[in-house]
Scaffold this motif. Structure first.
Motif, PDB file in Angstrom:
ATOM      1  N   THR A  45      14.265  -5.531 -42.315  1.00  0.00           N
ATOM      2  CA  THR A  45      15.574  -5.427 -42.960  1.00  0.00           C
ATOM      3  C   THR A  45      16.395  -4.316 -42.337  1.00  0.00           C
ATOM      4  O   THR A  45      17.607  -4.466 -42.148  1.00  0.00           O
ATOM      5  CB  THR A  45      15.412  -5.202 -44.473  1.00  0.00           C
ATOM      6  OG1 THR A  45      14.617  -6.261 -45.003  1.00  0.00           O
ATOM      7  CG2 THR A  45      16.756  -5.203 -45.167  1.00  0.00           C
ATOM      8  N   LEU A  46      15.755  -3.212 -41.996  1.00  0.00           N
ATOM      9  CA  LEU A  46      16.485  -2.129 -41.318  1.00  0.00           C
ATOM     10  C   LEU A  46      17.040  -2.608 -39.984  1.00  0.00           C
ATOM     11  O   LEU A  46      18.169  -2.281 -39.620  1.00  0.00           O
ATOM     12  CB  LEU A  46      15.571  -0.921 -41.086  1.00  0.00           C
ATOM     13  CG  LEU A  46      15.262  -0.053 -42.284  1.00  0.00           C
ATOM     14  CD1 LEU A  46      14.321   1.078 -41.884  1.00  0.00           C
ATOM     15  CD2 LEU A  46      16.528   0.494 -42.910  1.00  0.00           C
ATOM     16  N   ASP A  82      10.611  -1.726 -40.703  1.00  0.00           N
ATOM     17  CA  ASP A  82      11.035  -2.783 -41.613  1.00  0.00           C
ATOM     18  C   ASP A  82      12.080  -3.685 -40.949  1.00  0.00           C
ATOM     19  O   ASP A  82      13.061  -3.200 -40.379  1.00  0.00           O
ATOM     20  CB  ASP A  82      11.618  -2.159 -42.884  1.00  0.00           C
ATOM     21  CG  ASP A  82      11.914  -3.188 -43.939  1.00  0.00           C
ATOM     22  OD1 ASP A  82      11.030  -3.436 -44.773  1.00  0.00           O
ATOM     23  OD2 ASP A  82      13.028  -3.748 -43.930  1.00  0.00           O
ATOM     24  N   THR A 141      16.427   7.404 -46.656  1.00  0.00           N
ATOM     25  CA  THR A 141      16.934   6.156 -47.217  1.00  0.00           C
ATOM     26  C   THR A 141      18.204   6.384 -48.029  1.00  0.00           C
ATOM     27  O   THR A 141      19.111   5.554 -48.018  1.00  0.00           O
ATOM     28  CB  THR A 141      15.855   5.498 -48.094  1.00  0.00           C
ATOM     29  OG1 THR A 141      14.669   5.360 -47.310  1.00  0.00           O
ATOM     30  CG2 THR A 141      16.270   4.135 -48.575  1.00  0.00           C
ATOM     31  N   ARG A 184      14.960   5.020 -38.688  1.00  0.00           N
ATOM     32  CA  ARG A 184      13.902   4.339 -37.933  1.00  0.00           C
ATOM     33  C   ARG A 184      13.154   5.302 -37.013  1.00  0.00           C
ATOM     34  O   ARG A 184      12.010   5.054 -36.655  1.00  0.00           O
ATOM     35  CB  ARG A 184      14.491   3.174 -37.151  1.00  0.00           C
ATOM     36  CG  ARG A 184      15.034   2.080 -38.099  1.00  0.00           C
ATOM     37  CD  ARG A 184      15.627   0.927 -37.381  1.00  0.00           C
ATOM     38  NE  ARG A 184      14.524   0.081 -36.926  1.00  0.00           N
ATOM     39  CZ  ARG A 184      14.691  -0.907 -36.054  1.00  0.00           C
ATOM     40  NH1 ARG A 184      15.871  -1.146 -35.532  1.00  0.00           N
ATOM     41  NH2 ARG A 184      13.652  -1.633 -35.693  1.00  0.00           N
ATOM     42  N   VAL A 208      11.791   3.434 -46.929  1.00  0.00           N
ATOM     43  CA  VAL A 208      11.591   2.176 -46.215  1.00  0.00           C
ATOM     44  C   VAL A 208      10.819   2.479 -44.928  1.00  0.00           C
ATOM     45  O   VAL A 208      11.200   3.400 -44.199  1.00  0.00           O
ATOM     46  CB  VAL A 208      12.953   1.531 -45.870  1.00  0.00           C
ATOM     47  CG1 VAL A 208      12.771   0.230 -45.137  1.00  0.00           C
ATOM     48  CG2 VAL A 208      13.771   1.330 -47.134  1.00  0.00           C
ATOM     49  N   PRO A 209       9.786   1.720 -44.628  1.00  0.00           N
ATOM     50  CA  PRO A 209       9.059   1.961 -43.378  1.00  0.00           C
ATOM     51  C   PRO A 209       9.988   1.781 -42.173  1.00  0.00           C
ATOM     52  O   PRO A 209      10.806   0.857 -42.157  1.00  0.00           O
ATOM     53  CB  PRO A 209       7.962   0.884 -43.377  1.00  0.00           C
ATOM     54  CG  PRO A 209       7.884   0.382 -44.771  1.00  0.00           C
ATOM     55  CD  PRO A 209       9.211   0.628 -45.408  1.00  0.00           C
ATOM     56  N   VAL A 261      16.882  -3.498 -50.409  1.00  0.00           N
ATOM     57  CA  VAL A 261      15.662  -2.959 -49.795  1.00  0.00           C
ATOM     58  C   VAL A 261      15.711  -1.435 -49.714  1.00  0.00           C
ATOM     59  O   VAL A 261      14.681  -0.770 -49.651  1.00  0.00           O
ATOM     60  CB  VAL A 261      15.407  -3.578 -48.401  1.00  0.00           C
ATOM     61  CG1 VAL A 261      16.302  -2.953 -47.345  1.00  0.00           C
ATOM     62  CG2 VAL A 261      13.950  -3.405 -48.003  1.00  0.00           C
TER      63      VAL A 261
END
Length: 115
Positions: free
Chosen positions: A50-51, A48, A94, A88, A44-45, A38
């Motif tokens: 996954t984060l 997310d 990233t 975040r 990455v937002p 990811v």
């Protein structure tokens, strides 16, 4: 986490009587490797899921690995957790998170080879 005392064999026997912590390291390594893609394509937002999952795994490893004498894993996990928090919150990128995830995976590989 540097300077942390390595537990004795007797202490490890009390902490992990069935030796399952090594299996947990392997499972956490597999989970992190599965989540890693990811981070590769683009930013990455911050929200997310996954984060969040990477952060939780890193947090668990940061605490537990040091307890079981895996200081390098603990330090790499803490660095990853910090960078995910930064991402975040909009203060990291990233690429940094991906690099720290790679470092944690390498530390886990080294720890698992020792067992």
């Amino acid at each position: 986490m540097t300077g942390q005392r390595t537990p004795t064999a007797a202490e490890l026997a009390l902490l992990d009587p069935d030796g399952s912590f090594t299996q947990r390291l392997a499972e956490d390594r597999a989970a992190l490797a599965a989540l890693a893609p990811v981070l590769e394509p683009a930013p990455v937002p911050p929200g997310d899921a996954t984060l969040a999952a990477i952060q939780i795994l890193a947090h668990r490893l940061a605490g537990a690995a040091g307890t079981f004498g895996h200081g390098a894993v603990s330090e790499a996990a803490l660095a990853l957790e910090d960078s995910v928090i930064g991402l975040r919150q909009g203060g990291a990128d990233t690429v940094l998170v991906a690099g720290r995830l790679g470092a944690l995976l390498a530390s886990l590989d080294a720890a698992l080879r020792l067992k």
